[in-house]
Design a protein around this motif. Structure first.
Motif, short mmCIF file in Angstrom:
data_model
loop_
_atom_site.label_atom_id
_atom_site.label_comp_id
_atom_site.label_asym_id
_atom_site.label_seq_id
_atom_site.Cartn_x
_atom_site.Cartn_y
_atom_site.Cartn_z
N ILE A 5 5.64 11.63 1.59
CA ILE A 5 5.81 10.06 1.61
C ILE A 5 6.68 9.65 0.92
O ILE A 5 6.73 9.51 -0.46
CB ILE A 5 4.11 9.64 0.98
CG1 ILE A 5 3.18 10.59 1.55
CG2 ILE A 5 3.86 8.37 1.07
CD1 ILE A 5 1.88 10.59 1.35
N SER A 7 8.17 5.67 -0.22
CA SER A 7 7.90 4.13 -0.09
C SER A 7 9.02 3.55 -0.64
O SER A 7 10.00 3.75 -1.43
CB SER A 7 6.47 3.82 -1.06
OG SER A 7 5.61 4.55 -0.40
N VAL A 33 6.02 10.11 6.21
CA VAL A 33 5.51 9.13 6.25
C VAL A 33 6.29 7.90 5.50
O VAL A 33 6.62 7.99 4.20
CB VAL A 33 3.96 8.96 5.72
CG1 VAL A 33 3.38 7.47 5.46
CG2 VAL A 33 2.97 9.95 6.25
N ASN A 35 6.41 4.66 4.04
CA ASN A 35 5.05 3.82 3.30
C ASN A 35 5.40 2.61 2.97
O ASN A 35 5.20 1.98 1.83
CB ASN A 35 4.25 4.68 2.32
CG ASN A 35 2.99 3.85 1.97
OD1 ASN A 35 2.39 3.20 2.66
ND2 ASN A 35 2.39 4.58 0.82
N ILE A 69 4.61 3.11 8.09
CA ILE A 69 3.60 2.02 7.72
C ILE A 69 4.24 0.83 7.37
O ILE A 69 5.24 0.75 6.59
CB ILE A 69 2.79 2.56 6.62
CG1 ILE A 69 2.09 3.99 7.06
CG2 ILE A 69 1.77 1.64 6.04
CD1 ILE A 69 1.14 4.66 6.07
N TYR A 97 -2.19 5.32 7.56
CA TYR A 97 -2.22 6.81 7.84
C TYR A 97 -3.26 7.56 7.17
O TYR A 97 -3.29 7.42 5.96
CB TYR A 97 -0.91 7.43 7.93
CG TYR A 97 -0.72 8.52 8.52
CD1 TYR A 97 -0.67 8.95 9.96
CD2 TYR A 97 -0.62 9.90 7.83
CE1 TYR A 97 -0.53 10.05 10.56
CE2 TYR A 97 -0.35 10.96 8.50
CZ TYR A 97 -0.46 11.25 9.64
OH TYR A 97 -0.06 12.48 10.35
N ILE A 108 -3.12 6.83 3.39
CA ILE A 108 -1.85 6.22 2.89
C ILE A 108 -1.72 5.00 3.36
O ILE A 108 -1.81 4.64 4.56
CB ILE A 108 -0.85 7.09 3.40
CG1 ILE A 108 -1.08 8.64 3.00
CG2 ILE A 108 0.54 6.70 3.02
CD1 ILE A 108 -0.29 9.74 3.74
N HIS A 110 0.38 0.95 2.28
CA HIS A 110 1.33 0.21 1.46
C HIS A 110 0.77 -0.41 0.13
O HIS A 110 1.41 -0.16 -0.86
CB HIS A 110 2.23 -0.79 2.30
CG HIS A 110 3.29 -1.20 1.29
ND1 HIS A 110 4.25 -0.43 0.98
CD2 HIS A 110 3.79 -2.53 0.93
CE1 HIS A 110 5.14 -1.24 0.09
NE2 HIS A 110 4.43 -2.57 0.24
N GLY A 134 2.03 2.60 -1.91
CA GLY A 134 3.54 2.38 -2.14
C GLY A 134 4.04 1.10 -2.92
O GLY A 134 4.94 1.01 -3.40
#
Length: 179
Positions: A5, A7, A33, A35, A69, A97, A108, A110, A134
């Motif tokens: 992940i 971000s 991902v 994010n 995302i 997600y 998950i 933001h 994130g």
């Protein structure tokens, strides 16, 4: 299962491609991902930024499933992905997600949509589920609140908050990025 992940990448920040390459090659995730705030995309004319960052990540990790995302700085990104024929079918574009590992759900998101209690209620997270956020400039695990703050890749974040999250079949962890 291994989910990476990332971000607040803020592509095309200088040197970001090498940071992404180092992290992805080190972790070798099955799923990546992105994010939120992956790049800035408030308007149609900024779509090339979204496509460029996806191209860069796809070239580093052709095997990985990509999930994008939407964040508060890239609210138009999902429209850009859906408008691009080569990514429309291949990339999951969403606002949240859910990853399942060892009967635990990781939501998950933001995180710009509200405070932690509000987000937990909105997504329907149970008491043993985790939120991976994130938005906040933090890279830490709050075990009591069951929140993982994903930090950011961008140099706009303080050094102690630069990093990422990995979820595996049996656990999760955060790693710092030094760049």
């Amino acid at each position: 299962m291994k989910i990476l992940i990332l971000s607040n990448i803020r592509f095309p920040e200088p040197h970001i491609e090498s940071v992404l390459s180092n992290v992805i090659k080190k972790e070798e995730p099955e799923t990546i991902v992105l994010n939120g705030d992956t790049t800035q995309c408030y308007w149609d004319y900024e779509c090339p930024r979204v496509i460029d960052v996806l191209y860069v990540i796809r070239s580093i990790a052709p095997w990985a499933q990509l999930v994008y995302i939407q964040g508060d700085m890239d609210p138009h990104a999902l429209k850009c992905i859906m408008a691009e024929p080569r990514y429309r079918e291949e990339i999951i574009g969403t606002t949240m997600y859910i990853a399942d590992a060892s009967s635990i759900k990781y939501y998950i998101i933001h995180g710009h949509q509200g405070d932690i209690d509000q987000l937990r209620k909105t997504v329907g997270a149970g008491p043993w589920d985790w939120l991976v956020i994130g938005q906040h400039k933090r890279l830490e695990v709050d075990k009591l609140a069951r929140v993982i703050y994903a930090g950011g890749v961008t140099r706009e974040f303080p050094p102690e908050t630069r990093g990422y999250v990995v979820i595996t079949d049996s656990s999760h962890y955060t790693r710092s990025i030094t760049h």
